[in-house]
Scaffold this motif. Sequence first.
Motif, PDB file in Angstrom:
ATOM      1  N   GLN A  23       0.799  -1.227   0.000  1.00  0.00           N
ATOM      2  CA  GLN A  23       0.000   0.000   0.000  1.00  0.00           C
ATOM      3  C   GLN A  23       0.834   1.281   0.000  1.00  0.00           C
ATOM      4  N   ASP A  24       2.056   1.224   0.506  1.00  0.00           N
ATOM      5  CA  ASP A  24       2.865   2.439   0.602  1.00  0.00           C
ATOM      6  C   ASP A  24       3.380   2.926  -0.748  1.00  0.00           C
ATOM      7  N   TYR A  25       3.567   1.996  -1.706  1.00  0.00           N
ATOM      8  CA  TYR A  25       4.234   2.367  -2.953  1.00  0.00           C
ATOM      9  C   TYR A  25       3.473   1.994  -4.222  1.00  0.00           C
ATOM     10  N   ILE A  26       2.489   1.110  -4.144  1.00  0.00           N
ATOM     11  CA  ILE A  26       1.862   0.559  -5.348  1.00  0.00           C
ATOM     12  C   ILE A  26       1.248   1.641  -6.233  1.00  0.00           C
ATOM     13  N   GLU A  27       0.704   2.694  -5.624  1.00  0.00           N
ATOM     14  CA  GLU A  27       0.061   3.735  -6.431  1.00  0.00           C
ATOM     15  C   GLU A  27       1.076   4.472  -7.296  1.00  0.00           C
ATOM     16  N   ASP A  28       2.265   4.721  -6.744  1.00  0.00           N
ATOM     17  CA  ASP A  28       3.324   5.355  -7.536  1.00  0.00           C
ATOM     18  C   ASP A  28       3.704   4.484  -8.728  1.00  0.00           C
ATOM     19  N   ALA A  29       3.830   3.182  -8.492  1.00  0.00           N
ATOM     20  CA  ALA A  29       4.175   2.260  -9.578  1.00  0.00           C
ATOM     21  C   ALA A  29       3.095   2.253 -10.654  1.00  0.00           C
ATOM     22  N   ILE A  30       1.853   2.172 -10.233  1.00  0.00           N
ATOM     23  CA  ILE A  30       0.734   2.159 -11.186  1.00  0.00           C
ATOM     24  C   ILE A  30       0.746   3.414 -12.042  1.00  0.00           C
ATOM     25  N   ASN A  31       0.881   4.572 -11.412  1.00  0.00           N
ATOM     26  CA  ASN A  31       0.849   5.834 -12.159  1.00  0.00           C
ATOM     27  C   ASN A  31       2.006   5.951 -13.140  1.00  0.00           C
ATOM     28  N   SER A  32       3.177   5.395 -12.773  1.00  0.00           N
ATOM     29  CA  SER A  32       4.312   5.462 -13.696  1.00  0.00           C
ATOM     30  C   SER A  32       4.079   4.616 -14.939  1.00  0.00           C
ATOM     31  N   ILE A  33       3.217   3.630 -14.826  1.00  0.00           N
ATOM     32  CA  ILE A  33       2.934   2.727 -15.951  1.00  0.00           C
ATOM     33  C   ILE A  33       1.783   3.239 -16.805  1.00  0.00           C
ATOM     34  N   ILE A  34       0.676   3.628 -16.165  1.00  0.00           N
ATOM     35  CA  ILE A  34      -0.483   4.059 -16.943  1.00  0.00           C
ATOM     36  C   ILE A  34      -0.263   5.426 -17.596  1.00  0.00           C
ATOM     37  N   SER A  35       0.727   6.185 -17.127  1.00  0.00           N
ATOM     38  CA  SER A  35       0.993   7.506 -17.705  1.00  0.00           C
ATOM     39  C   SER A  35       1.957   7.448 -18.889  1.00  0.00           C
ATOM     40  N   GLN A  36       2.428   6.267 -19.246  1.00  0.00           N
ATOM     41  CA  GLN A  36       3.356   6.148 -20.379  1.00  0.00           C
ATOM     42  C   GLN A  36       2.699   6.612 -21.677  1.00  0.00           C
ATOM     43  N   ASP A  37       3.451   7.388 -22.468  1.00  0.00           N
ATOM     44  CA  ASP A  37       2.933   7.916 -23.733  1.00  0.00           C
ATOM     45  C   ASP A  37       3.128   6.906 -24.849  1.00  0.00           C
ATOM     46  N   TYR A  38       2.591   5.721 -24.631  1.00  0.00           N
ATOM     47  CA  TYR A  38       2.698   4.626 -25.607  1.00  0.00           C
ATOM     48  C   TYR A  38       1.414   3.812 -25.503  1.00  0.00           C
ATOM     49  N   ILE A  92       7.905  -8.321 -22.609  1.00  0.00           N
ATOM     50  CA  ILE A  92       7.383  -8.225 -21.244  1.00  0.00           C
ATOM     51  C   ILE A  92       8.424  -7.584 -20.331  1.00  0.00           C
ATOM     52  N   GLY A  93       7.975  -6.630 -19.520  1.00  0.00           N
ATOM     53  CA  GLY A  93       8.814  -6.027 -18.497  1.00  0.00           C
ATOM     54  C   GLY A  93       8.216  -6.270 -17.123  1.00  0.00           C
ATOM     55  N   LEU A  94       9.065  -6.390 -16.117  1.00  0.00           N
ATOM     56  CA  LEU A  94       8.634  -6.644 -14.751  1.00  0.00           C
ATOM     57  C   LEU A  94       8.987  -5.435 -13.882  1.00  0.00           C
ATOM     58  N   ILE A  95       7.977  -4.697 -13.475  1.00  0.00           N
ATOM     59  CA  ILE A  95       8.161  -3.530 -12.621  1.00  0.00           C
ATOM     60  C   ILE A  95       7.560  -3.853 -11.252  1.00  0.00           C
ATOM     61  N   ASN A  96       8.404  -3.972 -10.247  1.00  0.00           N
ATOM     62  CA  ASN A  96       7.915  -4.318  -8.918  1.00  0.00           C
ATOM     63  C   ASN A  96       7.090  -3.178  -8.327  1.00  0.00           C
ATOM     64  N   SER A  97       6.317  -3.493  -7.295  1.00  0.00           N
ATOM     65  CA  SER A  97       5.353  -2.536  -6.760  1.00  0.00           C
ATOM     66  C   SER A  97       6.001  -1.337  -6.089  1.00  0.00           C
ATOM     67  N   ASP A  98       7.284  -1.426  -5.738  1.00  0.00           N
ATOM     68  CA  ASP A  98       7.962  -0.282  -5.126  1.00  0.00           C
ATOM     69  C   ASP A  98       8.907   0.421  -6.100  1.00  0.00           C
ATOM     70  N   ASP A  99       8.830   0.051  -7.381  1.00  0.00           N
ATOM     71  CA  ASP A  99       9.688   0.656  -8.394  1.00  0.00           C
ATOM     72  C   ASP A  99       8.851   1.446  -9.395  1.00  0.00           C
ATOM     73  N   LEU A 100       9.512   2.062 -10.360  1.00  0.00           N
ATOM     74  CA  LEU A 100       8.833   2.959 -11.288  1.00  0.00           C
ATOM     75  C   LEU A 100       9.372   2.793 -12.704  1.00  0.00           C
ATOM     76  N   LEU A 101       8.501   3.013 -13.683  1.00  0.00           N
ATOM     77  CA  LEU A 101       8.959   3.187 -15.060  1.00  0.00           C
ATOM     78  C   LEU A 101       9.328   4.643 -15.256  1.00  0.00           C
ATOM     79  N   CYS A 102      10.438   4.895 -15.917  1.00  0.00           N
ATOM     80  CA  CYS A 102      10.811   6.274 -16.227  1.00  0.00           C
ATOM     81  C   CYS A 102       9.861   6.850 -17.275  1.00  0.00           C
ATOM     82  N   GLU A 103       9.708   8.146 -17.266  1.00  0.00           N
ATOM     83  CA  GLU A 103       8.861   8.809 -18.249  1.00  0.00           C
ATOM     84  C   GLU A 103       9.368   8.514 -19.661  1.00  0.00           C
ATOM     85  N   GLY A 104       8.459   8.088 -20.525  1.00  0.00           N
ATOM     86  CA  GLY A 104       8.807   7.801 -21.913  1.00  0.00           C
ATOM     87  C   GLY A 104       9.548   6.497 -22.132  1.00  0.00           C
TER      88      GLY A 104
END
Length: 267
Positions: A23-38, A92-104
Amino acid sequence: MFAFELLKMGPKISIVTICYNSQDYIEDAINSIISQDYNNKEFVIVDGCSTDNTLQIIEKYKNQIDIVISEPDKGISDAFNKGINVSTGDIIGLINSDDLLCEGALKKLAQHYRPGVDVFRGNSIFWNDKSGFQGRDIPTMHFPVVPYKLHICHQSTFIRKDAYKKYGNYLLDFKYMMDLELLRRFSRLGANFEYIDADLAVFRLGGVSQESEGKKWEERKKVILLNGGNNFHVLLFKCYLLFRQGLKKLATLFGEDFRLRFITQKV
C-alpha cells in the motif's frame, strides 16, 4: 500484413507488477505505468492476497489495468511466472510494486525493438527515497560462469514472450537470485541481448534484494552449478564475494549513499 501493422503500431509491451501488502508504494508504480505515452501496452498486476489496502488502491485504477490476479503464490518467482504466462505482449517487463517506469520508457523501448532480439536491457536509476540519492546503474550484457561485477538492472530488462517460451521462466526454488539465474541461463543457451542507452526504470532501494548476503549465497552458488559451473568456480566466486563484502562494509561506514556513488554513475 502483420509485420506492417507491428511496424506501424510498435510492439505490444506487457508490464507485469507483482505485489503483496504494497500500500505504501503501489500507487506510484501504477501511475508510472499508466501515464506512459505509448498506446500499444498491456498492464498486468499479480497480487499475493494482500491484507492491507493494496487491493483497494488497485481497484481505483481498474479501468486502466488489463488483468488483475489476486491469489496465493509460492513466492516472487511464481508470481512473476503467473504474470508472464497471462501476458499477451510481444515483449514483457517486470516492474515491482515499489519501483517505477521512467517517463517515456516504453516509447524508447519500442524505438529499439527488433524481433530478433530476445532481451533488451536499459539503465536503472537507484533511488534512495529517504536521502534523495540517485545513481545510474548500467546493465551487464554478458553473464559468464562466474558472475563477477554484475549489474542485474532487473527493472529495466524487457524480454520477448517467445524467449520465455524457448528458454524457460523463473525457477520456483529461487527466492532472491531468480533474475541472475534466468539471465545467466538465457545467456548460456544463446539468447540475443541488446543494450538500450536510456534510463528505463527506477529501482527504489530497500526491497527484498537489499536483504543480507548470507540469505543469497546458496542461491548464487546454485546459479553457477546449474549453468555450466563447478565447485572451483563456486570457490572463486566465494572469494570474490568476501572481498567485495569487506569493501562494502568499509564504504558503508560513511553511509549507504557513499557506497552507491562508487557503483553507479551520476544522474
